[in-house]
Design a protein around this motif. Structure first.
Motif, PDB file in Angstrom:
ATOM      1  N   VAL A 146      72.925  72.429 110.809  1.00  0.00           N
ATOM      2  CA  VAL A 146      72.953  73.808 110.359  1.00  0.00           C
ATOM      3  C   VAL A 146      73.999  73.914 109.091  1.00  0.00           C
ATOM      4  O   VAL A 146      75.069  73.293 109.287  1.00  0.00           O
ATOM      5  CB  VAL A 146      73.511  74.630 111.347  1.00  0.00           C
ATOM      6  N   VAL A 147      73.711  74.611 108.233  1.00  0.00           N
ATOM      7  CA  VAL A 147      74.666  74.877 107.105  1.00  0.00           C
ATOM      8  C   VAL A 147      74.539  76.361 106.940  1.00  0.00           C
ATOM      9  O   VAL A 147      73.440  76.857 106.433  1.00  0.00           O
ATOM     10  CB  VAL A 147      74.141  74.092 105.743  1.00  0.00           C
ATOM     11  N   ILE A 148      75.605  76.869 106.790  1.00  0.00           N
ATOM     12  CA  ILE A 148      75.822  78.429 106.740  1.00  0.00           C
ATOM     13  C   ILE A 148      77.014  78.822 105.966  1.00  0.00           C
ATOM     14  O   ILE A 148      78.218  78.276 106.117  1.00  0.00           O
ATOM     15  CB  ILE A 148      76.169  78.984 108.088  1.00  0.00           C
ATOM     16  N   PRO A 149      76.983  79.557 104.834  1.00  0.00           N
ATOM     17  CA  PRO A 149      75.788  80.172 104.222  1.00  0.00           C
ATOM     18  C   PRO A 149      74.884  79.318 103.320  1.00  0.00           C
ATOM     19  O   PRO A 149      75.577  78.593 102.616  1.00  0.00           O
ATOM     20  CB  PRO A 149      76.103  81.725 103.868  1.00  0.00           C
ATOM     21  N   SER A 150      73.659  79.050 103.426  1.00  0.00           N
ATOM     22  CA  SER A 150      73.093  78.446 102.516  1.00  0.00           C
ATOM     23  C   SER A 150      72.849  79.245 101.035  1.00  0.00           C
ATOM     24  O   SER A 150      73.420  80.307 101.102  1.00  0.00           O
ATOM     25  CB  SER A 150      71.530  78.085 102.857  1.00  0.00           C
ATOM     26  N   ALA A 151      72.276  78.536 100.031  1.00  0.00           N
ATOM     27  CA  ALA A 151      72.389  79.122  98.662  1.00  0.00           C
ATOM     28  C   ALA A 151      71.797  80.455  98.659  1.00  0.00           C
ATOM     29  O   ALA A 151      70.909  81.156  99.254  1.00  0.00           O
ATOM     30  CB  ALA A 151      71.403  78.272  97.745  1.00  0.00           C
ATOM     31  N   ALA A 299      75.442  82.253 114.484  1.00  0.00           N
ATOM     32  CA  ALA A 299      74.194  81.702 113.773  1.00  0.00           C
ATOM     33  C   ALA A 299      74.218  80.131 113.773  1.00  0.00           C
ATOM     34  O   ALA A 299      73.379  79.677 113.980  1.00  0.00           O
ATOM     35  CB  ALA A 299      74.610  81.832 112.304  1.00  0.00           C
ATOM     36  N   VAL A 300      75.797  79.611 114.042  1.00  0.00           N
ATOM     37  CA  VAL A 300      75.720  78.143 114.343  1.00  0.00           C
ATOM     38  C   VAL A 300      75.082  77.676 115.820  1.00  0.00           C
ATOM     39  O   VAL A 300      74.297  76.847 115.855  1.00  0.00           O
ATOM     40  CB  VAL A 300      77.313  77.738 114.365  1.00  0.00           C
ATOM     41  N   VAL A 301      75.304  78.697 116.731  1.00  0.00           N
ATOM     42  CA  VAL A 301      75.007  78.180 117.999  1.00  0.00           C
ATOM     43  C   VAL A 301      73.442  78.408 118.169  1.00  0.00           C
ATOM     44  O   VAL A 301      72.692  77.639 118.648  1.00  0.00           O
ATOM     45  CB  VAL A 301      75.511  79.255 119.109  1.00  0.00           C
ATOM     46  N   GLY A 306      67.864  75.570 117.752  1.00  0.00           N
ATOM     47  CA  GLY A 306      66.582  75.623 117.161  1.00  0.00           C
ATOM     48  C   GLY A 306      66.019  77.010 117.033  1.00  0.00           C
ATOM     49  O   GLY A 306      64.848  77.142 116.844  1.00  0.00           O
ATOM     50  N   ARG A 307      66.824  78.005 116.981  1.00  0.00           N
ATOM     51  CA  ARG A 307      66.329  79.500 116.945  1.00  0.00           C
ATOM     52  C   ARG A 307      66.992  80.131 115.928  1.00  0.00           C
ATOM     53  O   ARG A 307      68.202  79.831 115.449  1.00  0.00           O
ATOM     54  CB  ARG A 307      66.241  79.928 118.347  1.00  0.00           C
ATOM     55  N   GLU A 308      66.508  81.169 115.591  1.00  0.00           N
ATOM     56  CA  GLU A 308      67.281  82.202 114.629  1.00  0.00           C
ATOM     57  C   GLU A 308      68.275  83.094 115.453  1.00  0.00           C
ATOM     58  O   GLU A 308      68.080  83.326 116.529  1.00  0.00           O
ATOM     59  CB  GLU A 308      66.195  83.126 114.148  1.00  0.00           C
ATOM     60  N   PRO A 309      69.318  83.506 114.551  1.00  0.00           N
ATOM     61  CA  PRO A 309      70.351  84.459 115.167  1.00  0.00           C
ATOM     62  C   PRO A 309      69.749  85.526 115.807  1.00  0.00           C
ATOM     63  O   PRO A 309      68.709  86.224 115.158  1.00  0.00           O
ATOM     64  CB  PRO A 309      71.182  84.491 114.123  1.00  0.00           C
ATOM     65  N   ALA A 310      70.106  86.079 116.874  1.00  0.00           N
ATOM     66  CA  ALA A 310      69.568  87.329 117.535  1.00  0.00           C
ATOM     67  C   ALA A 310      69.545  88.456 116.595  1.00  0.00           C
ATOM     68  O   ALA A 310      68.588  89.110 116.575  1.00  0.00           O
ATOM     69  CB  ALA A 310      70.071  87.692 118.800  1.00  0.00           C
ATOM     70  N   HIS A 311      70.667  88.576 115.775  1.00  0.00           N
ATOM     71  CA  HIS A 311      70.884  89.716 114.818  1.00  0.00           C
ATOM     72  C   HIS A 311      70.589  89.435 113.533  1.00  0.00           C
ATOM     73  O   HIS A 311      71.098  89.977 112.460  1.00  0.00           O
ATOM     74  CB  HIS A 311      72.171  90.298 115.089  1.00  0.00           C
ATOM     75  N   GLY A 312      69.910  88.101 113.184  1.00  0.00           N
ATOM     76  CA  GLY A 312      69.961  87.613 111.713  1.00  0.00           C
ATOM     77  C   GLY A 312      71.288  87.428 111.165  1.00  0.00           C
ATOM     78  O   GLY A 312      72.265  86.992 112.302  1.00  0.00           O
TER      79      GLY A 312
END
Length: 326
Positions: A146-151, A299-301, A306-312
């Motif tokens: 996981v890389v946050i935030p990406s470009a 977002a990391v968790v 392997g899923r998207e964050p609940a609230h983006g």
């Protein structure tokens, strides 16, 4: 000289509990799908506790399929109260999910971030601003899932949005000649340039002349000199790089017998605890650091699962905190 105590191993725990080394691993890593009698599980846990046994990070990584380490890249800047609050919130939110935060001070003379990521086996990397695409790809190759935030494709960085909000507030208040208080500290120059870019953008979009940029320090005489230059050039509103610089400008105004916002409106940035105690209380722009820390942890968790964050994962957006100085 007494030799250092030998660190207990999983085999030591197995011997003390009277079980196999494999079973110790199953118990301590809570291996799913393996049925272990409660009495045996209790015996293993008690043996581990009595020996003060802690699994090696590499062993935990092997069992879980990843490490529990999250790497935070922090700019090579003097760390103010805002960044400290953000790190505290992020570390606490990650710890609640069993993840450990490690910070790395990025800089021209430090190790490249992907090298650090690989050396500590980080499963996720967080930056305070978007990574460019090459860095994000290098981090993934170094092992980060996981890389946050990406470009980001935005032409103005989140830091630059601070300058946008500062200038927009002054323009809405009727100011047509705007100044910018640039910090003298050399390590602030990159961030200051990004915030100034936001001010320049607003001036161009509203048909105003570019801001009158004056470099000042946190000494009274430097602030007085800056105020004098702005007044002589008919500046009526100033965007300061940060709250400390803005408070210095307010002190320079008082020294000259002037006041804010009557003679010169002043807007700071970061909303440090003393901003509300300034004379007058300082109007400022800041990020919601508590919420930002929680969002990044979520977002990391989610990403590691392997899923998207609940609230983006919305980009960090600054907000104006209006007080009396502008």
């Amino acid at each position: 000289m007494t030799p250092p105590a030998k660190r207990p191993t999983g085999q030591d725990v197995a011997r003390a509990a009277g079980v196999s080394r494999t079973l110790v691993s199953f118990v301590l890593n809570d291996r799913p799908g393996v049925s272990i009698p409660e009495e045996t599980r209790r015996r293993v846990l008690e043996a581990a506790k009595s020996l003060n046994y802690r699994p090696h990070a590499s062993a935990r990584s092997l069992a879980a399929g990843r490490s529990d380490v999250v790497l935070l890249s922090v700019p090579d800047l003097p760390l103010g109260s805002g960044i400290s609050r953000f790190i505290e919130e992020l570390a606490a939110s990650l710890a609640a999910s069993g993840l450990t935060l490690v910070t790395h001070l990025a800089g021209a003379h430090g190790r490249p971030l992907p090298d650090v990521c690989a050396s500590i086996d980080a499963s996720a990397v967080i930056g305070l601003e978007p990574f460019d695409s090459d860095t994000a790809e290098a981090l993934r190759k170094a092992g980060a899932d996981v890389v946050i935030p990406s470009a980001s494709g935005d032409t103005v960085s989140p830091t630059g949005l601070i300058g946008v909000l500062q200038a927009e507030h002054l323009v809405r208040s009727g100011h047509r000649r705007i100044g910018y208080a640039l910090p003298a500290h050399p390590r602030f120059q990159t961030m200051a340039a990004e915030r100034l870019q936001g001010v320049v953008r607003v001036c161009a979009e509203t048909g105003l002349e570019p801001p009158v940029v004056v470099t000042t320090n946190l000494e009274l005489q430097g602030a007085v000199s800056a105020v004098t230059q702005w007044v002589e050039r008919s500046v009526t509103g100033v965007c300061a790089f940060n709250d400390e610089t803005a408070i210095a400008v307010l002190a320079g105004l008082r020294q000259k017998g002037l006041s804010a916002p009557t003679d010169l409106a002043v807007v700071g940035a970061d909303d440090i605890p003393t901003a509300r105690l300034a004379i007058p209380p300082l109007t400022t722009v800041c990020f919601d650091l508590h919420e930002s820390g929680k969002q990044r942890a979520e977002a990391v968790v989610a990403g590691l699962a392997g899923r998207e964050p609940a609230h983006g994962f919305p980009p960090a957006v600054p907000r104006l905190v209006q007080r009396s100085s502008a």
